[in-house]
Design a protein around this motif. Structure first.
Motif, PDB file in Angstrom:
ATOM      1  N   THR A 157      96.878  80.429  55.052  1.00 23.61           N
ATOM      2  CA  THR A 157      97.424  81.733  55.416  1.00 23.61           C
ATOM      3  C   THR A 157      98.847  81.935  54.902  1.00 23.61           C
ATOM      4  OG1 THR A 157      98.166  80.813  57.537  1.00 23.61           O
ATOM      5  CG2 THR A 157      96.004  81.881  57.482  1.00 23.61           C
ATOM      6  N   SER A 158      99.434  80.892  54.309  1.00 24.29           N
ATOM      7  CA  SER A 158     100.803  81.010  53.788  1.00 24.29           C
ATOM      8  C   SER A 158     100.801  81.866  52.542  1.00 24.29           C
ATOM      9  CB  SER A 158     101.380  79.636  53.475  1.00 24.29           C
ATOM     10  OG  SER A 158     102.620  79.762  52.838  1.00 24.29           O
ATOM     11  N   LYS A 159     101.874  82.593  52.303  1.00 29.10           N
ATOM     12  CA  LYS A 159     102.012  83.443  51.125  1.00 29.10           C
ATOM     13  C   LYS A 159     102.678  82.721  49.966  1.00 29.10           C
ATOM     14  CE  LYS A 159     102.220  87.732  53.789  1.00 29.10           C
ATOM     15  NZ  LYS A 159     103.006  88.960  54.063  1.00 29.10           N
ATOM     16  N   SER A 160     102.969  81.418  50.153  1.00 27.37           N
ATOM     17  CA  SER A 160     103.620  80.662  49.091  1.00 27.37           C
ATOM     18  C   SER A 160     102.697  80.562  47.878  1.00 27.37           C
ATOM     19  CB  SER A 160     103.981  79.266  49.574  1.00 27.37           C
ATOM     20  OG  SER A 160     104.880  79.342  50.647  1.00 27.37           O
ATOM     21  N   SER A 161     103.263  80.577  46.703  1.00 23.57           N
ATOM     22  CA  SER A 161     102.491  80.508  45.468  1.00 23.57           C
ATOM     23  C   SER A 161     101.856  79.146  45.306  1.00 23.57           C
ATOM     24  CB  SER A 161     103.390  80.796  44.244  1.00 23.57           C
ATOM     25  OG  SER A 161     104.432  79.850  44.168  1.00 23.57           O
ATOM     26  N   ASN A 162     100.721  79.114  44.638  1.00 19.45           N
ATOM     27  CA  ASN A 162      99.970  77.877  44.414  1.00 19.45           C
ATOM     28  C   ASN A 162     100.452  77.217  43.136  1.00 19.45           C
ATOM     29  OD1 ASN A 162      98.093  75.868  44.612  1.00 19.45           O
ATOM     30  ND2 ASN A 162      96.422  77.104  43.775  1.00 19.45           N
ATOM     31  N   ARG A 163     101.554  76.516  43.191  1.00 20.70           N
ATOM     32  CA  ARG A 163     102.115  75.882  42.003  1.00 20.70           C
ATOM     33  C   ARG A 163     101.551  74.471  41.872  1.00 20.70           C
ATOM     34  NH1 ARG A 163     108.166  75.908  43.577  1.00 20.70           N
ATOM     35  NH2 ARG A 163     107.150  75.114  45.447  1.00 20.70           N
ATOM     36  N   TRP A 164     101.648  73.950  40.614  1.00 22.75           N
ATOM     37  CA  TRP A 164     101.140  72.590  40.434  1.00 22.75           C
ATOM     38  C   TRP A 164     102.087  71.573  41.009  1.00 22.75           C
ATOM     39  CZ3 TRP A 164     104.023  68.905  38.066  1.00 22.75           C
ATOM     40  CH2 TRP A 164     104.940  69.250  37.064  1.00 22.75           C
ATOM     41  N   LYS A 165     103.336  71.899  41.099  1.00 24.74           N
ATOM     42  CA  LYS A 165     104.324  70.904  41.538  1.00 24.74           C
ATOM     43  C   LYS A 165     104.158  70.591  43.019  1.00 24.74           C
ATOM     44  CE  LYS A 165     109.288  70.223  41.884  1.00 24.74           C
ATOM     45  NZ  LYS A 165     110.602  70.813  41.669  1.00 24.74           N
ATOM     46  N   THR A 190      96.679  72.255  51.419  1.00 25.57           N
ATOM     47  CA  THR A 190      95.817  73.336  50.960  1.00 25.57           C
ATOM     48  C   THR A 190      95.658  73.306  49.445  1.00 25.57           C
ATOM     49  OG1 THR A 190      96.575  74.690  52.815  1.00 25.57           O
ATOM     50  CG2 THR A 190      95.446  75.819  51.023  1.00 25.57           C
ATOM     51  N   ARG A 191      96.765  73.034  48.739  1.00 27.62           N
ATOM     52  CA  ARG A 191      96.692  72.961  47.279  1.00 27.62           C
ATOM     53  C   ARG A 191      95.783  71.820  46.827  1.00 27.62           C
ATOM     54  NH1 ARG A 191     101.632  72.157  46.415  1.00 27.62           N
ATOM     55  NH2 ARG A 191     101.615  69.969  45.788  1.00 27.62           N
ATOM     56  N   HIS A 192      95.886  70.690  47.508  1.00 35.19           N
ATOM     57  CA  HIS A 192      95.042  69.548  47.163  1.00 35.19           C
ATOM     58  C   HIS A 192      93.570  69.844  47.418  1.00 35.19           C
ATOM     59  CE1 HIS A 192      98.607  66.522  47.699  1.00 35.19           C
ATOM     60  NE2 HIS A 192      98.714  67.271  46.625  1.00 35.19           N
ATOM     61  N   MET A 193      93.304  70.620  48.474  1.00 38.69           N
ATOM     62  CA  MET A 193      91.920  70.908  48.831  1.00 38.69           C
ATOM     63  C   MET A 193      91.241  71.874  47.872  1.00 38.69           C
ATOM     64  SD  MET A 193      92.108  71.141  52.992  1.00 38.69           S
ATOM     65  CE  MET A 193      92.541  69.715  53.988  1.00 38.69           C
ATOM     66  N   THR A 194      92.019  72.550  47.017  1.00 37.10           N
ATOM     67  CA  THR A 194      91.406  73.498  46.083  1.00 37.10           C
ATOM     68  C   THR A 194      90.531  72.801  45.057  1.00 37.10           C
ATOM     69  OG1 THR A 194      93.363  73.397  44.620  1.00 37.10           O
ATOM     70  CG2 THR A 194      93.313  75.132  46.299  1.00 37.10           C
ATOM     71  N   THR A 195      90.691  71.500  44.878  1.00 42.66           N
ATOM     72  CA  THR A 195      89.879  70.790  43.890  1.00 42.66           C
ATOM     73  C   THR A 195      88.577  70.247  44.467  1.00 42.66           C
ATOM     74  OG1 THR A 195      91.015  68.689  44.326  1.00 42.66           O
ATOM     75  CG2 THR A 195      91.937  70.107  42.623  1.00 42.66           C
ATOM     76  N   SER A 196      88.508  70.089  45.788  1.00 43.65           N
ATOM     77  CA  SER A 196      87.326  69.457  46.386  1.00 43.65           C
ATOM     78  C   SER A 196      86.013  70.188  46.098  1.00 43.65           C
ATOM     79  CB  SER A 196      87.520  69.291  47.892  1.00 43.65           C
ATOM     80  OG  SER A 196      87.780  70.520  48.523  1.00 43.65           O
ATOM     81  N   PRO A 197      85.985  71.541  45.982  1.00 47.63           N
ATOM     82  CA  PRO A 197      84.704  72.182  45.649  1.00 47.63           C
ATOM     83  C   PRO A 197      84.160  71.784  44.283  1.00 47.63           C
ATOM     84  CG  PRO A 197      86.241  73.783  46.570  1.00 47.63           C
ATOM     85  CD  PRO A 197      87.021  72.540  46.306  1.00 47.63           C
TER      86      PRO A 197
END
Length: 385
Positions: free
Chosen positions: A377-385, A271-278
């Motif tokens: 849907t996860s509540k985990s924070s969107n960290r760069w690591k 999910t974190r990786h997909m945030t850049t695709s837009p």
């Protein structure tokens, strides 16, 4: 054959031709790539930059490995990005053992949340050489020739300012690990094929290199400062061209990372990786979307047609299945050649990863969709690591 059959055959034929073009024009490119490793004195000096957050144990392993790289002139730069463990103490101890090691720290600020781009920027500013090679603290160079192999791309492929490398994952037991390794392999063949055929749109910060002037002339970090990811793929998408970009997938020039070991962790990572695709260029998004759409349309459309027309029209199912078969042959051939060139011939490596092409061709889009929904849907924070 009536008019309805002609319409069906025309639609499936167009979809099939798009797929054949995609695999022959983009994915087959790696089989034609001629790389090389220079042993001469023309190799440029390089600064190796590693951004680390809470990576004390990994740095104890990685720094000696970087120092042991067989390369004439190199600088090691570690950026401690607001770590809360004993990373800074570890770096101080490593500095005593390796006086040539340079490190700097970004202090923890509870009021200012920053992405990895800040750490990368600090590392670039600290680098004393024009050529910069990036990796992560949890990575391991595949050989003592990693730096030489990556830097050779600048020499062997004249006029290059950017090198996209292969950052693969360690081979472990289990279905999840197989999915991670196959997806990483497939994606690498895809974005390296794009880099050679049209224009690069991504790479991985685990293994990539570029010259300082590209960074100094780029506005990508400033434009997308708040995007947690994108210090690698969005940067490459902006500054990379077919003429200035080289690819390197030689087995000696790779990095190996520890993969996620739980489905939830992998889903969050996806999910974190997909945030850049837009933020990709519209042409890239169009081509990637068209490939995924036509892949599913050809597969499931062919299945539906075979079931519906088998006893009505014997010609149409045969034509459709033949088209699907040609695609699968081309797909298997492309990935087979790529796997053997990228993974070498040593026993125990991933040179046979391509044999899983057919089941993953069918199920991978659905697995990725499920992973994205779980991570979203996860509540985990969107960290760069």
């Amino acid at each position: 054959m009536n008019i309805e059959d002609i319409y069906v055959l025309t639609i499936i034929g167009i979809v099939g031709l798009i797929q054949l073009f995609y695999w022959s024009f983009y994915m087959f490119r790696i089989s034609k790539h001629n790389g090389g490793v220079s042993q001469g004195e023309k190799l440029p000096p390089v600064s190796i930059v590693v951004c680390a957050r809470n990576e004390s144990d990994n740095l104890k392993r990685l720094v000696p490995e970087l120092m042991a790289q067989r390369y004439p002139e190199k600088q090691i730069v570690i950026v401690d990005d607001a770590s809360e463990d004993d990373t800074e103490m570890t770096l101080a101890q490593l500095r005593k053992e390796y006086p040539q090691l340079y490190y700097t720290s970004i202090p923890l600020d509870s009021t200012f949340r920053h992405s990895k781009k800040l750490a990368v920027t600090v590392g670039i500013k600290a680098a004393k050489y024009e050529h910069i090679l990036f990796t992560d603290a949890d990575c391991t160079p595949s050989s003592s020739e990693w730096v030489r192999t990556m830097m050779s791309s600048y020499v062997e492929q004249e006029g290059k300012e950017l090198v996209i490398g292969y950052g693969r994952y360690a081979k472990l037991p289990g279905l999840l690990n197989l999915i991670i390794r196959f997806e990483t392999f497939f994606n690498t063949v895809q974005y390296m094929g794009f880099a050679k055929a049209m224009r690069p749109f991504m790479g991985v910060g685990r293994n990539m290199s570029y010259v300082k002037s590209l960074y100094n002339n780029s506005s990508q970090f400033r434009k997308n400062w708040k995007v947690q990811s994108g210090d690698d793929d969005l940067f490459i998408s902006e500054v990379g061209t077919r003429k200035n970009t080289a690819i390197c997938f030689d087995p000696d020039g790779q990095t190996i990372s520890a993969p996620k070991t739980t489905w939830k962790e992998w889903a969050i990572q996806k999910t974190r990786h997909m945030t850049t695709s837009p933020y990709y260029r519209w042409s890239v998004k169009f081509m990637l979307g068209l490939e995924l759409l036509t892949r599913q349309a050809l597969l499931w459309g062919a299945l539906a047609i075979v079931i519906m027309y088998w006893n009505i029209n014997d010609i149409l199912p045969i034509v459709i299945l033949s088209l699907l078969g040609v695609r699968w042959v081309l797909m298997h051939t492309s990935l087979c050649i790529a796997a053997r060139r990228m993974h070498g011939t040593e026993k125990g490596n991933d040179r046979w990863i391509w044999i899983w092409t057919l089941p993953f061709d069918i199920f991978m889009p659905w697995i990725q969709l499920a992973a994205w929904m779980t991570g979203y849907t996860s509540k985990s924070s969107n960290r760069w690591k």
